[in-house]
Motif scaffolding. Structure first.
Motif, PDB file in Angstrom:
ATOM      1  N   ASP B  46       0.818  -1.223   0.000  1.00  0.00           N
ATOM      2  CA  ASP B  46       0.000   0.000   0.000  1.00  0.00           C
ATOM      3  C   ASP B  46       0.845   1.263   0.000  1.00  0.00           C
ATOM      4  OD1 ASP B  46      -2.237  -1.519  -0.064  1.00  0.00           O
ATOM      5  OD2 ASP B  46      -2.705  -1.351   2.082  1.00  0.00           O
ATOM      6  N   ASP B  47       2.024   1.190   0.627  1.00  0.00           N
ATOM      7  CA  ASP B  47       2.855   2.394   0.724  1.00  0.00           C
ATOM      8  C   ASP B  47       3.886   2.471  -0.399  1.00  0.00           C
ATOM      9  OD1 ASP B  47       4.388   0.280   1.474  1.00  0.00           O
ATOM     10  OD2 ASP B  47       5.259   1.244   3.251  1.00  0.00           O
ATOM     11  N   ALA B  48       3.699   1.683  -1.440  1.00  0.00           N
ATOM     12  CA  ALA B  48       4.641   1.755  -2.553  1.00  0.00           C
ATOM     13  C   ALA B  48       4.614   3.146  -3.173  1.00  0.00           C
ATOM     14  CB  ALA B  48       4.301   0.699  -3.593  1.00  0.00           C
ATOM     15  N   LEU B  49       5.762   3.513  -3.734  1.00  0.00           N
ATOM     16  CA  LEU B  49       5.881   4.847  -4.315  1.00  0.00           C
ATOM     17  C   LEU B  49       5.241   4.940  -5.690  1.00  0.00           C
ATOM     18  CD1 LEU B  49       9.583   5.576  -3.364  1.00  0.00           C
ATOM     19  CD2 LEU B  49       7.510   6.138  -2.105  1.00  0.00           C
ATOM     20  N   GLY B  50       4.787   3.819  -6.200  1.00  0.00           N
ATOM     21  CA  GLY B  50       4.148   3.822  -7.501  1.00  0.00           C
ATOM     22  C   GLY B  50       3.895   2.402  -7.941  1.00  0.00           C
ATOM     23  N   SER B  51       3.179   2.266  -9.038  1.00  0.00           N
ATOM     24  CA  SER B  51       2.907   0.929  -9.547  1.00  0.00           C
ATOM     25  C   SER B  51       2.763   1.003 -11.053  1.00  0.00           C
ATOM     26  CB  SER B  51       1.636   0.349  -8.909  1.00  0.00           C
ATOM     27  OG  SER B  51       0.536   1.207  -9.134  1.00  0.00           O
ATOM     28  N   ILE B  52       3.128  -0.122 -11.664  1.00  0.00           N
ATOM     29  CA  ILE B  52       3.017  -0.225 -13.113  1.00  0.00           C
ATOM     30  C   ILE B  52       2.322  -1.540 -13.440  1.00  0.00           C
ATOM     31  CG2 ILE B  52       4.279  -0.389 -15.273  1.00  0.00           C
ATOM     32  CD1 ILE B  52       6.436   1.308 -14.170  1.00  0.00           C
ATOM     33  N   TRP B  53       1.359  -1.478 -14.341  1.00  0.00           N
ATOM     34  CA  TRP B  53       0.624  -2.668 -14.762  1.00  0.00           C
ATOM     35  C   TRP B  53       0.684  -2.763 -16.279  1.00  0.00           C
ATOM     36  CZ3 TRP B  53      -1.816  -6.011 -11.258  1.00  0.00           C
ATOM     37  CH2 TRP B  53      -1.783  -5.572  -9.921  1.00  0.00           C
ATOM     38  N   PHE B  54       0.734  -4.019 -16.740  1.00  0.00           N
ATOM     39  CA  PHE B  54       0.857  -4.267 -18.173  1.00  0.00           C
ATOM     40  C   PHE B  54      -0.311  -5.145 -18.624  1.00  0.00           C
ATOM     41  CE2 PHE B  54       5.189  -4.467 -16.277  1.00  0.00           C
ATOM     42  CZ  PHE B  54       5.605  -3.202 -16.641  1.00  0.00           C
ATOM     43  N   CYS B  55      -1.083  -4.628 -19.574  1.00  0.00           N
ATOM     44  CA  CYS B  55      -2.192  -5.389 -20.129  1.00  0.00           C
ATOM     45  C   CYS B  55      -1.819  -5.686 -21.585  1.00  0.00           C
ATOM     46  CB  CYS B  55      -3.485  -4.566 -20.078  1.00  0.00           C
ATOM     47  SG  CYS B  55      -3.790  -3.863 -18.435  1.00  0.00           S
ATOM     48  N   ALA B  56      -1.467  -6.942 -21.831  1.00  0.00           N
ATOM     49  CA  ALA B  56      -0.798  -7.234 -23.089  1.00  0.00           C
ATOM     50  C   ALA B  56      -1.756  -7.464 -24.250  1.00  0.00           C
ATOM     51  CB  ALA B  56       0.097  -8.461 -22.914  1.00  0.00           C
ATOM     52  N   GLY B  57      -2.841  -8.172 -24.010  1.00  0.00           N
ATOM     53  CA  GLY B  57      -3.586  -8.645 -25.162  1.00  0.00           C
ATOM     54  C   GLY B  57      -4.998  -8.147 -25.270  1.00  0.00           C
ATOM     55  N   ALA B 116      -5.894   0.299 -33.017  1.00  0.00           N
ATOM     56  CA  ALA B 116      -4.971  -0.594 -33.729  1.00  0.00           C
ATOM     57  C   ALA B 116      -5.549  -1.985 -33.696  1.00  0.00           C
ATOM     58  CB  ALA B 116      -3.589  -0.568 -33.080  1.00  0.00           C
ATOM     59  N   ASP B 117      -4.980  -2.855 -34.522  1.00  0.00           N
ATOM     60  CA  ASP B 117      -5.482  -4.230 -34.516  1.00  0.00           C
ATOM     61  C   ASP B 117      -5.272  -4.861 -33.144  1.00  0.00           C
ATOM     62  OD1 ASP B 117      -6.256  -4.009 -37.107  1.00  0.00           O
ATOM     63  OD2 ASP B 117      -4.502  -5.028 -37.942  1.00  0.00           O
ATOM     64  N   TRP B 118      -4.060  -4.730 -32.673  1.00  0.00           N
ATOM     65  CA  TRP B 118      -3.750  -5.241 -31.347  1.00  0.00           C
ATOM     66  C   TRP B 118      -3.041  -4.143 -30.572  1.00  0.00           C
ATOM     67  CZ3 TRP B 118      -5.620  -9.700 -29.542  1.00  0.00           C
ATOM     68  CH2 TRP B 118      -6.114 -10.622 -30.466  1.00  0.00           C
ATOM     69  N   VAL B 119      -3.402  -4.039 -29.343  1.00  0.00           N
ATOM     70  CA  VAL B 119      -2.760  -3.020 -28.508  1.00  0.00           C
ATOM     71  C   VAL B 119      -2.382  -3.643 -27.169  1.00  0.00           C
ATOM     72  CG1 VAL B 119      -3.980  -1.063 -29.537  1.00  0.00           C
ATOM     73  CG2 VAL B 119      -4.944  -2.212 -27.534  1.00  0.00           C
ATOM     74  N   ALA B 120      -1.441  -2.993 -26.557  1.00  0.00           N
ATOM     75  CA  ALA B 120      -1.094  -3.312 -25.171  1.00  0.00           C
ATOM     76  C   ALA B 120      -1.073  -2.005 -24.402  1.00  0.00           C
ATOM     77  CB  ALA B 120       0.263  -4.003 -25.085  1.00  0.00           C
ATOM     78  N   ALA B 121      -1.318  -2.115 -23.136  1.00  0.00           N
ATOM     79  CA  ALA B 121      -1.395  -0.891 -22.332  1.00  0.00           C
ATOM     80  C   ALA B 121      -0.476  -0.988 -21.122  1.00  0.00           C
ATOM     81  CB  ALA B 121      -2.838  -0.662 -21.875  1.00  0.00           C
ATOM     82  N   ARG B 122       0.143   0.120 -20.815  1.00  0.00           N
ATOM     83  CA  ARG B 122       0.937   0.217 -19.596  1.00  0.00           C
ATOM     84  C   ARG B 122       0.310   1.293 -18.717  1.00  0.00           C
ATOM     85  NH1 ARG B 122       7.298   1.802 -18.905  1.00  0.00           N
ATOM     86  NH2 ARG B 122       6.558   3.943 -19.049  1.00  0.00           N
ATOM     87  N   ALA B 171      -0.415 -12.611 -27.524  1.00  0.00           N
ATOM     88  CA  ALA B 171       0.047 -11.225 -27.544  1.00  0.00           C
ATOM     89  C   ALA B 171       1.287 -11.107 -26.669  1.00  0.00           C
ATOM     90  CB  ALA B 171      -1.045 -10.289 -27.035  1.00  0.00           C
ATOM     91  N   ILE B 172       2.360 -10.628 -27.258  1.00  0.00           N
ATOM     92  CA  ILE B 172       3.638 -10.507 -26.536  1.00  0.00           C
ATOM     93  C   ILE B 172       3.979  -9.021 -26.457  1.00  0.00           C
ATOM     94  CG2 ILE B 172       6.045 -11.241 -26.461  1.00  0.00           C
ATOM     95  CD1 ILE B 172       5.213 -13.470 -28.460  1.00  0.00           C
ATOM     96  N   TYR B 173       4.084  -8.559 -25.252  1.00  0.00           N
ATOM     97  CA  TYR B 173       4.250  -7.117 -25.030  1.00  0.00           C
ATOM     98  C   TYR B 173       5.600  -6.863 -24.361  1.00  0.00           C
ATOM     99  CZ  TYR B 173       3.262  -2.514 -22.844  1.00  0.00           C
ATOM    100  OH  TYR B 173       3.312  -1.208 -22.429  1.00  0.00           O
ATOM    101  N   ASN B 174       6.338  -5.967 -24.973  1.00  0.00           N
ATOM    102  CA  ASN B 174       7.607  -5.529 -24.375  1.00  0.00           C
ATOM    103  C   ASN B 174       7.402  -4.120 -23.847  1.00  0.00           C
ATOM    104  OD1 ASN B 174      10.153  -4.642 -23.727  1.00  0.00           O
ATOM    105  ND2 ASN B 174      10.974  -4.726 -25.804  1.00  0.00           N
ATOM    106  N   PRO B 175       7.277  -3.971 -22.552  1.00  0.00           N
ATOM    107  CA  PRO B 175       6.965  -2.634 -22.022  1.00  0.00           C
ATOM    108  C   PRO B 175       8.188  -1.764 -21.800  1.00  0.00           C
ATOM    109  CG  PRO B 175       6.928  -4.232 -20.250  1.00  0.00           C
ATOM    110  CD  PRO B 175       7.274  -4.988 -21.494  1.00  0.00           C
ATOM    111  N   TYR B 176       9.386  -2.284 -22.059  1.00  0.00           N
ATOM    112  CA  TYR B 176      10.611  -1.573 -21.693  1.00  0.00           C
ATOM    113  C   TYR B 176      11.258  -0.924 -22.905  1.00  0.00           C
ATOM    114  CZ  TYR B 176       9.943  -4.128 -17.382  1.00  0.00           C
ATOM    115  OH  TYR B 176       9.409  -4.629 -16.233  1.00  0.00           O
ATOM    116  N   ALA B 177      12.345  -0.241 -22.600  1.00  0.00           N
ATOM    117  CA  ALA B 177      12.964   0.589 -23.619  1.00  0.00           C
ATOM    118  C   ALA B 177      14.006  -0.142 -24.446  1.00  0.00           C
ATOM    119  CB  ALA B 177      13.619   1.808 -22.948  1.00  0.00           C
ATOM    120  N   ASP B 178      14.225  -1.413 -24.181  1.00  0.00           N
ATOM    121  CA  ASP B 178      15.202  -2.153 -24.965  1.00  0.00           C
ATOM    122  C   ASP B 178      14.504  -3.292 -25.710  1.00  0.00           C
ATOM    123  OD1 ASP B 178      14.632  -2.963 -22.436  1.00  0.00           O
ATOM    124  OD2 ASP B 178      16.466  -4.119 -22.175  1.00  0.00           O
TER     125      ASP B 178
END
Lengths: 1115, 515
Positions: B46-57, B116-122, B171-178
């Motif tokens: 609960d006290d995390a400084l933030g959160s990230i969620w990935f919805c791939a397909g 788009a045909d397929w999308v992913a969300a961060r 659906a394969i999602y790469n949420p990172y910068a590399d």
């Protein structure tokens, strides 16, 4: 009655009296004048005189030359030899000069018998000598000299010399006389105790060299006799008992000093010039080698003697030239013929290998002779085998290291690279800013300065200095083991220690894994054990615990406890340059010796042990000031450890020293078997020291085992470091096993003990087999590459070779000193590729806590923006090693804990960089540089965690170049400068000639300089003057302590000698006693003292009886 | 001195140490439990400084197969703010700010951000007490599943189909910068397939790649999928549709099938095999066909037991566990229709447990047709964990077209007290009928939420001990079409609803790994 008479023109400056002591002899026998040179003769003198009186050769007259004795010996002489002639000299010029008096005082004699005053000849000795002189036409003849109190033991039957004049006696001193040398033969020299020399030859040669005061005059005379064409013959039928009491009457033990000096003098004056041109360089090489070996063994006096021998002769070129001219006139035989009489090779090297050399303080060397009696006919081969094994072990070590010597030494593990210039190291040492652990103020480790100075000595080549500082530690270990076990008095025992210590896989695994700490510990701990043992003064390191009949003998440990403490402190201090963990190891060794002594039931000396241990560590602490003070002040146990090792190995691996590629075989158990030998066959101090050795070993294994079991929740030094006491303990015990074999085994009938001995010897050889792959490879499996290589590519591609790196991972994989974060993960920082200045982690700075907190947030999944949290710290890359070296280069693989990889991979602002699989490298996308320009007055977070909500990618990075403790910045005309340095430290911003202190804080700690303005700007740390002064003064401190050690040691030895002299004086016979009876009594006492420390066969029965009684009482 | 005391002591110490260590090693043979966050999406502190969620397909657009909507629920007392970034399989990228008030739920249809045909969300927020699910809806139905909150290098999907009536997309999602590179492999009834085109498949930075498996590994009734990243980490979802034509190749053959499947599912892939999987919501009744696919990605054979725990066991009995042998690199199917020991019309939970051999991955599918009141396919992997708190962001469709059933079961050996709290519009309120109630060891309970929840769709399940919570969404029956001629017929039967969903909640707080 002899027809030899004093010359009419004899000098009258000295008072001369003649006392006839013999009856007239038929004139058919040639006259012999026995010249006895005496000075302050001991109680044995009457027996010497009586032996001359009792000679069956009647044409013998006696001339006593008194070399300025303090007490006129005339009454004593007159009491035994009333007809002997006496000449008293005003001063003592040495034996040769005194004996030369015969040239002036005697005419008409055919032979001169030149005698020391401590040689008692058998009644027919002179007759046999004279008869042989006529039979062989020899010019110089000598009797077989045997031990004064034990005529079964040979003192000398003559000998040869090598080309550089080092004597090679035909019989080892103390060798049992089994008539094996009783053939008449030509020798190069006869020992100077009693020498029959043809009078005309003696006159032709000009007598003895007057400048050779003591030691070496006999060889010199015989050499010149050879040159003059005379034969030198040993006549074993003539026997003399030789006390060799000269050492008892000299105020200082300068035997080796004089022997070296006179040997060189003889060498320079006896050869022809052409021969000299060829021989002198060889002699110099051999002297250099001997000096190096002595230096490695810490025998600095020995080194001085060697060097002094040459310098003394070079200071007297005139005397040497005069001698050469005189000899040239008498020369009949060329050097080639003389050379034929000499031995081939180096007599000193041969003697060294055969154990015939012993230091002056090794009074228990007689133990070796006892062993010789035991081993009987197998003596020679056994010695050669054992010593040969030691030599082979060292040779194998050298062969196995050959490629490391000839090829670059990669920066593996702790063996970090050195900066390019030695001045960089010294500059770093003088700086008050440490870059490790996020950076912080503090003194520099001693090692940085020491390595800088070493690099300077290596002509500025830091690479050469590094290679020497690493690789030299490998052979230094076995040499130290040799030194540790040398006081045992058995060359074979010392050789066994060398073999075991060199064959244990520990140092090679340490080298393979880059554990510099372990190598330094490996080279040092034998010295520490030696220092502690001598402090305990337990036999064979001191007089305590000796058999009762030898208890009053002067033991080898003549120096005082303060001297021991200083010496121990120097040893600990030297090792602490590489690893402060040596303090912990020293404590373990002390504990091991203490418990071992108690278990062995020999608690004597434990108080001195503890005092010496504490004192040594304290001295080492002083030597490392101010660095040591900062460690102690931090109160951080782990700061002593350099790298906190948390990975524990199974106990079975620890027992086999399998911490790397070597030892992974059942053969490695063999060392334990070898070390167990003395526990089953040893007695007396040999058993006691074996027990102590085992408990020292247990002291090394114990903490590792306890930690593995979870009984000890404590950070530990690297495993290899803690295993060094175990290795030393086993080597010491193995040496005691050999000593027990020599001394104790003969008290048992042939049975399983003898079998165990053979098994132990085989075990050592078998155990060594595990090293074969390393020897064949020539680099002990040291990887061919290091993590620097792939990392350098990453930094180069990023265009920032000095980028700040945050290292995370197992401490033994990190090439930098690190602080524990959690579990098996430690963290550290370095600016650019790590080097040796990053090795010592030091006290935990606040930066470490901040970094730990940030990592913690990522680990607990409380942030996905670790990059933002690390940006204010200047961290551009996060590096996690997964292997110790790049893939394909060997090393070990250690995947990071899953949480670490997961936590880093989950960060949105960390981008993984493609590089070698040995590294996980993440580029910080939120990096803002070590210093950045932010909008003037911008509202920045007031806590480190606040950075997570701040996107600083728009900030302008300012650093253009980096030095040890300064950064050159671009100008920041329109904004504030935020730097990754603490606001409350000594960092200043120098802009346009102005020194600006931080005007505020960002993120709760970082320095913020408000609107520094335009112009060239430097961010620099202002080192405190006191820090610089302490750093500069540290070498002086080392010199002071070293000097104090020398002075205190000398003083203690002098005091010990005075006490000994006083004891001897108090035990002198009463003047009014019957001189012969008193002499017999005194000689008996002297003999006991001389034999002290030996477990001679004569004392065995008494000792066994006492032991049985004691055990009975205890039982 | 005496020889034997020190000798015996030294030998005793060495031997004793070896014995102690041996005993300790045997005792320590049990491996430590893994990080639960590496097994399934787990809520952040609960006290995390933030959160990230990935919805791939999901798709993004009207009339697409699986039009996606992200549902963000803020369980905490503080408002959360952040952004949602949507990336398309065409490389397009768009984002918009996102504000989620305390105890509120926000829905973002991705097509409103990017088409788009397929999308992913961060979804990135500045608070930890947020959970995110995504809904997909299309002609074949509707499904809801949790989004991921961590990427990984290996993902498994035990089930899937490429028969005539089915369409399977990974659906394969790469949420990172590399950039990442992945390999896909499939296990079918005829062995393993590694399509060349799906090896070394690049997944560009911050992008999604949708792999239409149907066109690569054709006509497989069941196939298990493995996605391995050679470099980097990705997030994987499977979108599966059935059009009701039947799996057989021809209409005639299809007519002879026992039943035909119609539905849409979105299933998050699983990163690790485990020895225990729990499925709280099981049902066997006419028209509903339940089966479990057990996939063994390891090399060694796994002996597996499937235990069916019936409600009210005193009355309904305790069927013996069903043994299953799963070869290495293969899967096996357990069909409850073929298990007469499991009585119909009795609800149950399932336990899939590895008796020996490596861990496995279990996925359950519930196909509803014909006699059921709804038509649909619901798939879900089981839960390898238990927790005291579970959160469900999405609820049933607000128009009343769906019923929500919360199923909780107690896998432990002690009783636990359970209660359900609904939230969604800034308020938190107890769910009517949602407790508190007590669950005995091994018990389960199903709470019908649809009549109790009013208009608040998000639910938090709170328990005094570790439980497993699953949600079923069932399309409601529809009234007869009044416009048709038959509408005037008073006896006209209501039409079965279209769509079904089962999904695990998102565990929060202290999470216990089962097994």
């Amino acid at each position: 009655m002899t027809d030899a008479r004093p010359r009419a023109d004899a000098p009258s400056t000295a008072r001369t009296s003649v006392v006839d002591g013999t009856a007239p002899e038929p004139p058919t026998a040639p006259a012999v004048v026995a010249v006895v040179v005496t000075r302050d003769p001991g109680p044995w003198f009457e027996e010497v005189l009586a032996s001359l009186r009792d000679q069956t050769y009647k044409q013998l007259s006696v001339l006593i030359v008194d070399a300025a004795s303090e007490v006129d010996p005339s009454p004593r002489i007159a009491a035994v030899l009333p007809r002997a002639r006496i000449r008293r000299l005003d001063r003592n010029s040495g034996f040769g000069a005194a004996a030369n008096e015969v040239l002036d005082l005697v005419e008409g004699a055919a032979f001169h018998l030149l005698c020391h005053d401590d040689v008692a000849l058998e009644p027919d000795a002179v007759r046999n000598l004279v008869e042989e002189a006529f039979r062989t036409n020899a010019g110089v003849l000598g009797p077989k000299l045997v031990d004064w109190q034990d005529s079964r033991r040979i003192r000398s039957v003559g000998g040869s010399v090598d080309k550089v004049g080092v004597p090679a006696p035909f019989a080892e001193p103390g060798e049992l006389d089994q008539e094996q040398h009783d053939g008449i033969r030509d020798v190069f020299y006869v020992a100077g105790g009693a020498t029959l020399v043809r009078a005309d030859l003696f006159a032709t040669l000009g007598g003895f060299d007057r400048d050779i005061t003591y030691h070496g005059d006999d060889i010199d005379l015989c050499w010149r006799a050879h040159v003059a064409g005379a034969r030198v013959v040993i006549v074993p039928a003539a026997v003399g008992r030789h006390l060799e009491a000269l050492g008892e009457r000299r105020t200082r033990d300068d035997r080796r000093h004089l022997q070296q000096r006179h040997r060189v003098r003889t060498l320079l004056s006896s050869y022809r010039m052409l021969t000299l041109v060829r021989v002198v360089p060889q002699a110099l090489v051999l002297s250099t080698v001997e000096a190096v070996v002595a230096l490695a063994g810490g025998r600095f006096r020995h080194v001085g003697d060697i060097v002094g021998a040459w310098t003394w002769n070079l200071r007297h070129p005139g005397a040497i030239m005069r001698r050469r001219r005189a000899l040239a006139r008498a020369r009949i035989v060329g050097d080639t013929e003389v050379r034929d009489l000499q031995v081939r090779g180096s007599a000193r090297l041969t003697a060294f290998l055969r154990g015939q050399l012993s230091s002056g303080d090794d009074r228990l060397a007689a133990l070796a002779s006892t062993g010789r009696e035991l081993s009987g006919a197998l003596r020679g081969p056994l010695t050669r085998l054992t010593v040969g094994a030691a030599v082979v072990a060292l040779a194998v070590m050298a062969v196995g290291t050959r490629n490391l010597i000839s090829q670059p030494l990669p920066a593996v593990g702790e063996m970090a690279a050195f900066p390019d210039g030695s001045l960089d190291l010294l500059g770093n040492h003088l700086s008050g800013w440490r870059t490790t652990g996020g950076g912080g103020e503090g003194p520099s480790p001693t090692g940085v300065g020491a390595f800088g100075l070493t690099s300077l000595l290596a002509m500025g080549s830091t690479g050469v200095a590094r290679k020497i500082l690493v690789l030299a530690l490998l052979p230094a270990g076995p040499l130290a083991a040799w030194r540790l076990t040398r006081p045992i008095g058995s060359i074979r025992a010392a050789a066994a220690a060398v073999v075991v210590y060199a064959a244990i896989p520990l140092p090679y695994n340490a080298l393979s894994g880059g554990s510099w700490s372990a190598l330094a510990t490996y080279a040092t701990v034998p010295w520490i054990v030696l220092g502690l043992a001598r402090a305990m003064r337990l036999a064979p390191y001191g007089p305590v615990d000796l058999p009762a009949e030898a208890a009053d003998a002067p033991g080898p440990s003549l120096t005082s406890l303060p001297a021991r403490i200083l010496g121990l402190g120097l040893a600990v201090g030297l090792a602490a340059i590489v690893t402060p963990a040596i303090v912990i190891v020293t404590a373990l060794v002390v504990a091991g010796l203490l418990v071992g002594s108690l278990v062995a039931g020999r608690p004597a000396g434990v108080v001195r042990l503890v005092v010496a241990g504490i004192g040594g560590v304290a001295v080492a602490g002083v030597l490392h000031l101010p660095w040591s003070a900062s460690l102690v002040g931090a109160g951080d146990w782990s700061s002593l450890l350099v790298a906190e090792e948390t990975r524990i190995r199974p106990f079975g691996q620890l027992l086999r020293f399998q911490t790397g590629p070597f030892g992974d075989t059942p053969l490695s158990w063999a060392f334990l078997a070898a070390a167990a030998l003395p526990l089953v066959i040893g007695r007396g101090w040999r058993l006691a020291w074996a027990v102590r050795g085992w408990f020292v070993a247990l002291a090394g294994w114990g903490p590792l085992f306890a930690t593995d079991q979870g009984w000890l929740d404590l950070d530990l030094p690297p495993t290899e470091v803690l295993l060094v006491p175990a290795a030393v303990g086993l080597a010491l015990s193995a040496a005691m096993g050999v000593a027990a074999f020599e001394v104790d085994l003969r008290q048992y009938r042939f049975g399983w003990r003898q079998g165990a001995t053979i098994a132990a010897a085989v075990a050592v050889v078998v155990g060594s087999v595990t090293l074969v792959p390393g020897v064949v490879g020539g680099r002990w499996e040291v990887p061919r590459s290091s993590l620097d290589r792939p990392l350098a590519t990453v930094l180069d591609v990023g265009g920032d070779p000095e980028a700040r790196l945050l290292w995370l991972g197992p401490p033994d994989l990190l090439p930098v000193g690190s602080h524990r974060y959690a579990g098996a993960v430690s963290l550290a920082t370095s600016d650019g590729l790590p080097d040796v200045t990053d090795r010592w982690v030091g006290p935990r700075h606040e930066g470490v806590d901040r970094l730990s907190a940030s990592i913690g947030l990522a680990r607990e999944r409380r942030t996905a923006h670790l990059g933002r949290l690390l940006a204010p710290e200047g961290v551009r890359y996060v590096v996690v090693p997964t292997r110790s070296v790049p893939a394909g280069s060997g090393g070990v693989e250690r995947p990071p804990p899953s949480w670490l990889a997961d936590a880093l991979a989950a960060q949105a602002d960390l981008e993984q960089v493609v590089t070698d699989s040995s590294l996980l490298v993440y580029r910080n996308l939120a990096w803002t540089g070590v210093a950045a320009e932010v909008p003037a007055g911008a509202d920045l977070p007031s806590s480190p965690a606040g950075a997570v909500g701040l996107d600083g990618r728009g900030w302008r990075r300012l650093v253009t170049s980096t030095a040890t403790d300064s950064y050159t910045l671009r100008s920041a005309p329109d904004g504030d400068v935020v730097a990754a340095v603490p606001a409350d430290s000594g960092w200043e911003l120098r802009a346009d000639g102005r020194d600006l202190d931080a005007s505020g804080q960002a993120f709760g700690w970082a320095a913020r300089f408000e609107e520094p303005g335009d112009g060239r700007t430097t961010l620099a740390f202002d080192t405190d003057v006191a820090h610089t002064a302490l750093a500069v003064g540290q070498p002086v401190l080392w010199l002071v302590v070293f000097g104090a050690r020398v002075v205190v040691g000398r003083r203690a030895r002098r005091q010990a000698r005075d006490v000994k002299t006083a004891d001897r004086a108090s035990s002198s016979p009463a003047v009014d006693e019957d001189p012969v009876t008193a002499a017999a009594t005194a000689v008996a006492g002297l003999a006991a003292r001389t034999a002290a420390g030996s477990d001679g066969p004569g004392s065995d029965a008494r000792r066994r009886g006492r032991r049985r009684r004691r055990e009975k009482e205890e039982g | 001195m005496r020889r034997w005391p020190p000798l015996v002591l030294i030998v005793a110490l060495l031997v004793g140490a070896l014995v102690v260590e041996r005993a300790r090693d045997q005792a320590a043979a049990v491996p430590s439990a893994p990080d639960p966050a590496g097994l399934l999406p787990v809520g952040l502190p609960d006290d995390a400084l933030g959160s990230i969620w990935f919805c791939a397909g999901q798709t993004a657009g009207d009339d697409t197969r699986a039009d996606g909507t992200v549902v963000v629920a803020n369980l905490g007392p503080d408002d959360a703010s952040g952004r949602i970034e949507v990336v398309g399989d065409d490389g397009e990228r768009a984002s918009q700010a996102l504000e989620v008030a305390a105890a509120s739920t926000e829905r973002v249809r991705l097509a409103d951000v990017l088409t788009a045909d397929w999308v992913a969300a961060r979804v990135e927020l500045d608070r930890g007490h947020v959970v995110v699910e995504h809904e997909v809806a299309g002609p074949e139905g509707r499904d809801v599943a949790a989004c991921h909150n961590r990427a990984d290098d290996t993902w498994y999907l035990p089930s899937g189909a490429t028969t005539r009536d089915a369409r399977m997309t990974v659906a394969i999602y790469n949420p990172y910068a590399d950039e990442d590179v992945v390999d896909l492999s499939f296990v079918t009834g005829e062995g393993q397939r590694r399509p060349r085109d799906l090896q070394d498949l690049p997944i560009p930075a911050r992008s999604v790649v949708a792999v239409d498996v149907t066109s690569v590994v054709t006509v497989r009734e069941i196939l298990a999928t493995t996605v391995s990243a050679r470099r980097g980490r990705v997030v994987v979802d499977r979108i599966q549709t059935y059009d009701g034509r039947g799996a057989s190749a021809t209409e005639e053959e299809a007519a002879a099938e026992a039943y035909r499947r119609t539905g849409l599912t979105v299933t998050p892939a699983v990163p690790r095999p485990r020895p225990v999987w729990r499925f709280p919501a099981g049902v066997k009744s006419p028209g509903i066909h339940e089966r479990v696919v057990v996939f063994n990605p390891g090399r060694d054979e796994a002996e597996v037991e499937i235990t069916v725990s019936l409600d009210d066991p005193r009355r309904n009995g305790r069927p013996e566990p069903f043994p299953l042998t799963v070869a290495g690199g293969d899967f096996e199917v357990f069909d409850l229709d073929a298990a007469p020991e499991v009585p119909p019309e009795v609800r149950h939970s399932l336990l899939v447990r590895t008796v020996s051999g490596p861990g496995v991955i279990a996925e359950r599918s519930i196909d509803a047709e014909g006699a059921a009141t709804y038509v649909g396919v619901a798939t879900s992997t089981g839960s390898p964990v238990a927790a005291r708190r579970w959160a469900f962001a999405a609820g049933p469709r607000p128009d009343g077209a769906e019923a929500a059933r919360m199923v909780v079961m107690n896998p432990g050996s002690e009783e636990v007290d359970v209660r359900l709290v609904a939230f969604g519009d800034g308020r938190r309120a107890a769910v009517r009928g949602g407790g508190p109630f007590r669950l005995g060891p091994g018990d389960r309970r199903e709470i019908v939420v649809e009549t109790l929840l009013d208009d608040r769709g998000s639910v938090e399940v709170l328990a005094s001990g570790p439980i497993v919570a699953e949600r079923r969404l069932i399309a409601s029956e529809t009234a007869p079409d009044e416009s048709s001629d038959e509408s005037s017929d008073a006896d006209a039967e209501p039409q079965p609803g279209m769509g079904a969903s089962t999904t695990l909640g998102i565990p929060l707080g202290t999470v216990t790994v089962l097994g």
